[in-house]
Scaffold this active site. Structure first.
Site, mmCIF file in Angstrom:
data_model
loop_
_atom_site.group_PDB
_atom_site.id
_atom_site.type_symbol
_atom_site.label_atom_id
_atom_site.label_comp_id
_atom_site.label_asym_id
_atom_site.label_seq_id
_atom_site.Cartn_x
_atom_site.Cartn_y
_atom_site.Cartn_z
ATOM 1 N N ASP A 42 0.747 -1.190 0.006
ATOM 2 C CA ASP A 42 -0.050 -0.262 -0.263
ATOM 3 C C ASP A 42 0.884 1.311 0.056
ATOM 4 O O ASP A 42 1.733 1.534 1.018
ATOM 5 C CB ASP A 42 -0.971 0.002 1.302
ATOM 6 C CG ASP A 42 -1.878 1.208 1.261
ATOM 7 O OD1 ASP A 42 -2.773 1.083 0.545
ATOM 8 O OD2 ASP A 42 -1.475 2.359 1.793
ATOM 9 N N TYR A 47 3.262 10.150 0.604
ATOM 10 C CA TYR A 47 4.196 9.606 1.620
ATOM 11 C C TYR A 47 5.454 9.851 1.204
ATOM 12 O O TYR A 47 6.550 9.595 2.009
ATOM 13 C CB TYR A 47 4.083 8.012 1.703
ATOM 14 C CG TYR A 47 2.737 7.498 2.019
ATOM 15 C CD1 TYR A 47 1.713 8.434 2.889
ATOM 16 C CD2 TYR A 47 2.251 6.102 1.821
ATOM 17 C CE1 TYR A 47 0.520 7.764 3.081
ATOM 18 C CE2 TYR A 47 0.987 5.731 2.290
ATOM 19 C CZ TYR A 47 0.314 6.449 2.920
ATOM 20 O OH TYR A 47 -0.974 6.136 3.182
ATOM 21 N N LYS A 76 -2.368 6.260 -3.970
ATOM 22 C CA LYS A 76 -3.474 7.427 -3.673
ATOM 23 C C LYS A 76 -3.252 8.544 -4.443
ATOM 24 O O LYS A 76 -2.135 8.985 -4.244
ATOM 25 C CB LYS A 76 -3.581 7.445 -2.244
ATOM 26 C CG LYS A 76 -3.660 6.040 -1.291
ATOM 27 C CD LYS A 76 -3.920 6.094 0.089
ATOM 28 C CE LYS A 76 -3.531 4.695 0.652
ATOM 29 N NZ LYS A 76 -2.364 4.685 0.873
ATOM 30 N N HIS A 109 -7.237 9.919 -1.969
ATOM 31 C CA HIS A 109 -6.820 9.703 -0.618
ATOM 32 C C HIS A 109 -7.643 10.254 0.585
ATOM 33 O O HIS A 109 -7.835 9.630 1.432
ATOM 34 C CB HIS A 109 -5.573 10.527 -0.503
ATOM 35 C CG HIS A 109 -4.428 9.972 0.633
ATOM 36 N ND1 HIS A 109 -3.219 9.892 0.520
ATOM 37 C CD2 HIS A 109 -4.800 9.277 1.811
ATOM 38 C CE1 HIS A 109 -2.591 9.204 1.575
ATOM 39 N NE2 HIS A 109 -3.631 8.919 2.295
#
Ligand code: A2P
Length: 318
Positions: A42, A47, A76, A109
């Site tokens: 994931d 990130y 996302k 997201h």
């Protein structure tokens, strides 16, 4: 391993989370995970570690550890790329960073829109109200990405029952997954039942209580799910770790689950949770622990002048 059958593939129920997986560590973590047998990773653009993950994926595939078609890769869309004209470019960037030709799943997201280039909002003007940039407009651009073969499935994250239901009504390609915070202190039964009814698979993020999240998202004296006495008692009876009990509980209640770790021994330990079978008594003891406690409550979107408030973000759902 349990799987969820989706229209264009099978999503392994247990995956590796990568939020807060540090640069310099995340690549090794993904490599170890795939060597231990994980097939579901994931990711997310925000990130900031997709390029390193992409390098790790390219390496394991080149070494013949796994084939691309045996992997399930999720990413996302960040909040600053909700404008329909931005969605395709954001997904192309993610594909380039991950060194992939397609994703298995691409999620919105957050149901929160921000101006282009904003990573985290500092003032109300950084955000765009949903009345100006409705989720269905963003969703139509995601649908186009499915048509172009850039992602096999599309879905959402941090959506309430109402938002999922509205999207199911209005969309052509239905959301495959809703990924939300789920653990024994935030069980979200109403949302799970709604998603089940709508045919949307739930994925549990922060299943271990997200103890590593940034300090602005923490409160003093908050309860720690990994230290809950009931969880500790069940763990010791099964000769398992508390994390394994939390992961087995998530799997046992029919959700997908993506615990994050960059430590090889924990990545392995977490994967072994799929072998742990909790009894009905264990499951009902854990069901009684709900505190409706969000560790990630969305207050980060409530900057001065923001059009987003927690009540409307979650539509009052606990
Ligand atoms: P680390 O990466 O150092 O292993 P969540 O998935 O709920 O966000 O939880 C992630 C946090 O839990 C990270 O701080 C991670 O640290 C830690 N963690 C992951 N696996 C375990 C485990 N098996 N036991 C204890 N802590 C764990």
């Amino acid at each position: 391993m349990k799987y969820f059958d989706l229209p264009q593939g099978r999503m392994p129920a247990l995956g590796l989370g990568t939020w807060m997986s540090a640069p310099g560590e995340v690549g090794a973590a993904v490599t170890k995970a795939i060597e231990f047998g994980y097939r579901h990773i994931d990711c997310a653009a925000i990130y900031g570690n997709e390029a390193e993950i992409g390098q790790a994926l390219a390496d394991v595939i080149a070494r013949g550890v796994v084939r691309r078609d045996q992997l399930w890769i999720t990413s996302k869309l960040w909040n600053d790329a909700h404008a329909p004209s931005e969605v395709g470019a954001a997904l192309s960037q993610t594909l380039s960073d991950l060194r992939l030709e397609y994703l298995d799943l691409y999620l919105v997201h957050w149901p929160v829109a921000m101006k282009k280039g904003v990573k985290m909002p500092q003032k109300g003007d950084d955000l765009i109200p949903l009345s100006e940039l409705p989720l269905i407009e963003t969703w139509k651009a995601l649908e186009a990405c499915v048509g172009q073969g850039k992602t096999r499935h599309i879905g959402v994250s941090n959506f309430s029952s109402k938002k999922v239901e509205d999207l199911v009504q209005a969309s052509e390609v239905k959301p495959a997954v809703n990924q939300v915070e789920l653990h024994p202190y935030l069980q979200q039964r109403t949302l799970i039942e709604a998603c089940q009814r709508l045919g949307v698979v739930m994925t549990a993020y922060s299943p271990l209580g997200s103890k590593e999240r940034p300090s602005v998202m923490k409160q003093e004296g908050e309860p720690i799910v990994l230290e809950d006495p009931t969880i500790l008692e069940i763990a010791s009876r099964h000769q398992a770790s508390p994390a394994q009990v939390l992961i087995a509980w998530a799997l046992g209640r029919g959700t997908s689950v993506i615990p994050k770790s960059t430590k090889a021994h924990r990545i392995e330990e977490n994967f072994a949770s799929a072998q742990l079978e909790l009894s009905e008594q264990d499951m009902s003891a854990i069901a009684a622990l709900d505190k409706h406690r969000r560790y990630l409550d969305g207050s980060v979107w409530e900057v001065p002048g923001s059009p987003y408030q927690r009540a409307s973000l979650w539509d009052g759902e606990q």
